[in-house]
Design a protein around this motif. Structure first.
Motif, mmCIF file in Angstrom:
data_model
loop_
_atom_site.group_PDB
_atom_site.id
_atom_site.type_symbol
_atom_site.label_atom_id
_atom_site.label_comp_id
_atom_site.label_asym_id
_atom_site.label_seq_id
_atom_site.Cartn_x
_atom_site.Cartn_y
_atom_site.Cartn_z
ATOM 1 N N LEU A 325 -7.769 5.244 -6.219
ATOM 2 C CA LEU A 325 -8.980 5.718 -5.561
ATOM 3 C C LEU A 325 -9.231 4.874 -4.315
ATOM 4 O O LEU A 325 -9.436 3.660 -4.424
ATOM 5 N N VAL A 326 -9.217 5.501 -3.138
ATOM 6 C CA VAL A 326 -9.471 4.725 -1.919
ATOM 7 C C VAL A 326 -10.771 5.130 -1.237
ATOM 8 O O VAL A 326 -11.232 4.437 -0.327
ATOM 9 N N GLY A 327 -11.344 6.257 -1.670
ATOM 10 C CA GLY A 327 -12.599 6.715 -1.071
ATOM 11 C C GLY A 327 -12.405 7.143 0.379
ATOM 12 O O GLY A 327 -11.292 7.136 0.902
ATOM 13 N N PRO A 328 -13.523 7.444 1.057
ATOM 14 C CA PRO A 328 -13.424 7.897 2.449
ATOM 15 C C PRO A 328 -13.512 6.712 3.424
ATOM 16 O O PRO A 328 -14.118 6.829 4.486
ATOM 17 N N TYR A 329 -12.935 5.576 3.045
ATOM 18 C CA TYR A 329 -13.101 4.347 3.839
ATOM 19 C C TYR A 329 -11.829 4.053 4.633
ATOM 20 O O TYR A 329 -10.767 3.812 4.041
ATOM 21 N N PRO A 330 -11.935 4.022 5.979
ATOM 22 C CA PRO A 330 -10.720 3.954 6.803
ATOM 23 C C PRO A 330 -9.839 2.737 6.520
ATOM 24 O O PRO A 330 -8.616 2.876 6.394
ATOM 25 N N GLU A 331 -10.455 1.557 6.379
ATOM 26 C CA GLU A 331 -9.614 0.355 6.180
ATOM 27 C C GLU A 331 -8.870 0.449 4.846
ATOM 28 O O GLU A 331 -7.699 0.089 4.754
ATOM 29 N N ARG A 332 -9.579 0.921 3.822
ATOM 30 C CA ARG A 332 -8.933 1.016 2.506
ATOM 31 C C ARG A 332 -7.808 2.039 2.507
ATOM 32 O O ARG A 332 -6.770 1.851 1.871
ATOM 33 N N ILE A 333 -8.013 3.125 3.227
ATOM 34 C CA ILE A 333 -6.979 4.174 3.275
ATOM 35 C C ILE A 333 -5.727 3.605 3.951
ATOM 36 O O ILE A 333 -4.610 3.702 3.415
ATOM 37 N N THR A 334 -5.914 2.984 5.121
ATOM 38 C CA THR A 334 -4.756 2.459 5.861
ATOM 39 C C THR A 334 -4.061 1.358 5.049
ATOM 40 O O THR A 334 -2.818 1.348 4.935
ATOM 41 N N ALA A 335 -4.858 0.458 4.463
ATOM 42 C CA ALA A 335 -4.253 -0.674 3.723
ATOM 43 C C ALA A 335 -3.454 -0.163 2.515
ATOM 44 O O ALA A 335 -2.329 -0.628 2.250
ATOM 45 N N ALA A 336 -4.017 0.806 1.792
ATOM 46 C CA ALA A 336 -3.318 1.315 0.596
ATOM 47 C C ALA A 336 -2.025 2.023 1.002
ATOM 48 O O ALA A 336 -0.980 1.883 0.333
ATOM 49 N N ALA A 337 -2.075 2.755 2.119
ATOM 50 C CA ALA A 337 -0.866 3.460 2.574
ATOM 51 C C ALA A 337 0.200 2.443 3.013
ATOM 52 O O ALA A 337 1.389 2.607 2.726
ATOM 53 N N GLU A 338 -0.249 1.394 3.690
ATOM 54 C CA GLU A 338 0.722 0.367 4.121
ATOM 55 C C GLU A 338 1.361 -0.326 2.923
ATOM 56 O O GLU A 338 2.554 -0.612 2.924
ATOM 57 N N ASN A 339 0.563 -0.576 1.914
ATOM 58 C CA ASN A 339 1.106 -1.183 0.670
ATOM 59 C C ASN A 339 2.245 -0.331 0.120
ATOM 60 O O ASN A 339 3.274 -0.841 -0.296
ATOM 61 N N ILE A 340 2.010 0.962 0.092
ATOM 62 C CA ILE A 340 3.039 1.866 -0.458
ATOM 63 C C ILE A 340 4.278 1.820 0.442
ATOM 64 O O ILE A 340 5.408 1.723 -0.044
ATOM 65 N N LEU A 341 4.051 1.842 1.755
ATOM 66 C CA LEU A 341 5.199 1.782 2.681
ATOM 67 C C LEU A 341 5.970 0.473 2.497
ATOM 68 O O LEU A 341 7.184 0.415 2.682
ATOM 69 N N ASN A 342 5.242 -0.562 2.071
ATOM 70 C CA ASN A 342 5.901 -1.863 1.837
ATOM 71 C C ASN A 342 6.502 -1.979 0.443
ATOM 72 O O ASN A 342 6.941 -3.045 0.023
ATOM 73 N N GLY A 343 6.436 -0.882 -0.318
ATOM 74 C CA GLY A 343 7.135 -0.871 -1.610
ATOM 75 C C GLY A 343 6.267 -1.093 -2.826
ATOM 76 O O GLY A 343 6.767 -1.094 -3.955
ATOM 77 N N ALA A 344 4.951 -1.288 -2.626
ATOM 78 C CA ALA A 344 4.068 -1.504 -3.785
ATOM 79 C C ALA A 344 3.659 -0.147 -4.359
ATOM 80 O O ALA A 344 2.564 0.359 -4.089
ATOM 81 N N VAL A 345 4.550 0.442 -5.115
ATOM 82 C CA VAL A 345 4.325 1.814 -5.595
ATOM 83 C C VAL A 345 3.839 1.786 -7.044
ATOM 84 O O VAL A 345 4.455 1.159 -7.898
ATOM 85 N N LYS A 346 2.727 2.470 -7.300
ATOM 86 C CA LYS A 346 2.207 2.555 -8.672
ATOM 87 C C LYS A 346 2.957 3.665 -9.410
ATOM 88 O O LYS A 346 2.933 4.821 -8.969
ATOM 89 N N THR A 347 3.604 3.313 -10.476
ATOM 90 C CA THR A 347 4.300 4.365 -11.234
ATOM 91 C C THR A 347 3.406 4.800 -12.392
ATOM 92 O O THR A 347 2.473 4.093 -12.758
ATOM 93 N N GLY A 348 3.724 5.934 -12.960
ATOM 94 C CA GLY A 348 2.859 6.441 -14.024
ATOM 95 C C GLY A 348 3.653 6.992 -15.190
ATOM 96 O O GLY A 348 4.890 6.987 -15.180
ATOM 97 N N SER A 349 2.916 7.461 -16.193
ATOM 98 C CA SER A 349 3.571 8.135 -17.317
ATOM 99 C C SER A 349 2.942 9.526 -17.464
ATOM 100 O O SER A 349 1.953 9.831 -16.808
ATOM 101 N N THR A 350 3.526 10.333 -18.325
ATOM 102 C CA THR A 350 3.025 11.709 -18.480
ATOM 103 C C THR A 350 1.853 11.738 -19.454
ATOM 104 O O THR A 350 2.008 11.358 -20.617
ATOM 105 N N PRO A 351 0.685 12.175 -19.010
ATOM 106 C CA PRO A 351 -0.439 12.271 -19.949
ATOM 107 C C PRO A 351 -0.136 13.254 -21.091
ATOM 108 O O PRO A 351 0.653 14.189 -20.924
ATOM 109 N N LYS A 352 -0.803 13.007 -22.199
ATOM 110 C CA LYS A 352 -0.574 13.818 -23.388
ATOM 111 C C LYS A 352 -0.817 15.310 -23.130
ATOM 112 O O LYS A 352 -1.831 15.686 -22.524
ATOM 113 N N TYR A 353 0.102 16.119 -23.618
ATOM 114 C CA TYR A 353 0.027 17.591 -23.505
ATOM 115 C C TYR A 353 0.146 18.111 -22.074
ATOM 116 O O TYR A 353 -0.217 19.244 -21.807
#
Ligand code: UD1
Length: 397
Positions: A325-353
């Protein structure tokens, strides 16, 4: 089959793009029970542009609606009032036993209200989701629909908890899983074999995918500008493509924000169909969105998702999926996207059903509803079947 069974007249109501996606597997599954269930598809016409409606019917193989109201756009009151009036007329004529509504739209709430007041059973698909923010029209719609529904089909376990906390009868709650994921898995078989359309001009490099249509983001000039500024913060490092909802497109012009778009900025394109969208989504480096369904789809596709809202009603995508969740906040959006570009990727699992079998569980439950209406002598067996589905809910508590 003898063909002598009494069929359950079932109206399925759709109106918007996500409803078409979610109705398709339910209608397909009902074909197997043709002697028992008579489904009627009602399209309110809330979405009417061909790339928001007709194209989806074609790509999903969804049959033509039996009834089309053509209510179109308007204020909430105007649109809801038109659906109320049209749906009441059609209900008086068709006299169904059961009305199935999907999601949180004006189409769903209006149809549920007419059905409940007309003493017709109501089932809500995607029940129990809550953002706990009644400034969002969808939250108001969900609260009303769930309050007046007889059957609650839940996609994730927080849905069950929310309903039980609100005093909904446990016997009416069925944790069936996520029917949108049924469609995703079906379409992915076709989409994965298609090349990424050249019209998007994305080459082989990294790209982000942006979608935006929620009123709190796009009807408010400051929020829309902040989000576009945040996403633009990474356009030098990665292309960003933006299939733009007409509501958002109108406001970009109205608020004079067109300078954020272009070759070196965010690439604005027309809304795309289900298959092109899925292709774009599944190959994206990350997705920026305020759509509930896309938060769910990215979890299954294992694509990082940055949600441009202050809260999410899809809690399981935060806890088990790839959503942040980054909200409508410009700094948070850019920072989170840069993190992903730098390889900090959150992986997930399949929710039940979220396994492609939600429509199966929904239609099994509809068959049990039919049994309890027409074959009460066999209700014991029916109840036992219903209980199998319900056990999952109890186990989640
Ligand atoms: C609606 C739902 C939302 C859902 C979304 C899916 C409500 C309150 N909102 O939002 O929950 O997530 O659908 O996309 O029901 N428009 C067109 N062509 C169309 C349809 C709409 O140009 O075919 C434009 C009109 O200017 C219209 C605006 O988009 O006023 C908004 O459409 P509307 O259906 O009212 O709401 P959505 O934002 O699509």
């Amino acid at each position: 089959m003898s063909g002598l069974q009494q069929r359950l007249n079932t109206v399925i109501v759709v109106g918007t793009r996500p409803d078409f996606m979610k109705a398709a597997p339910i209608i397909e599954r009902m074909k197997r029970f043709d002697d028992f269930i008579d489904p009627m598809l009602v399209h309110t016409g809330q979405h009417y542009d061909s790339n928001l409606s007709g194209l989806f019917f074609d790509e999903l193989g969804l049959r033509k609606p039996d009834i089309y109201f053509g209510v179109g756009s308007g204020t909430h009151a105007e649109q809801t009032a038109r659906i109320l009036t049209e749906f009441e007329k059609s209900l008086i004529e068709s006299k169904p036993h059961l009305v199935i509504v999907i999601g949180n739209t004006n189409s769903a709430v209006a149809a549920a209200m007419v059905a409940a007041k007309g003493k017709v059973l109501v089932a809500h698909v995607e029940s129990g989701l809550r953002s706990f923010d009644t400034s969002q029209p969808e939250e108001i719609n969900r609260l009303i629909i769930d309050k007046i529904s007889d059957y609650h089909f839940v996609t994730e376990c927080t849905g069950s908890h929310n309903l039980l906390n609100e005093g909904v009868d446990e016997e009416s709650v069925f944790f069936v899983g996520n029917v949108l994921i049924d469609t995703l898995l079906n379409l992915n078989k076709i989409a994965s074999a298609r090349p990424l359309s050249r019209q998007f001009d994305l080459g082989d490099g990294k790209y982000g995918l942006l979608t935006l249509h929620k009123p709190e983001n796009v009807d408010n000039p400051k929020a829309l500008k902040n989000i576009l500024a945040g996403v633009s913060g990474v356009t030098e490092k990665m292309k960003v493509i933006f299939p733009c909802h007409p509501r958002t497109r109108n406001n970009i012009d109205k608020f004079n924000l067109i300078s954020y778009f272009g070759e070196s900025g965010i690439r604005l394109v027309e809304p795309v169909g289900a298959l092109d969208f899925l292709k774009l989504e599944s190959k994206a480096t990350m997705v920026f969105t305020d759509s509930g369904g896309i938060q769910e789809e990215t979890t299954i596709l294992n694509i990082p998702c940055l949600t441009l809202r202050k809260s999410t009603d899809r809690q399981v995508t935060l806890h088990e999926g790839t959503n942040i969740l980054v909200g409508p906040y410009p700094e948070r959006i850019t920072a989170a996207a840069e993190n992903i570009l730098n390889g900090a990727v959150k992986t997930g699992s399949t929710p039940k059903y979220w396994d492609g079998k939600a429509a199966e569980r929904i239609v099994d439950t509809v068959m049990n509803i039919r049994k309890s209406l027409f074959e009460p002598e066999s209700v014991k067996e029916g109840t036992a079947k219903v209980r199998t589905v319900r056990e999952a809910l109890v186990a989640e508590k």
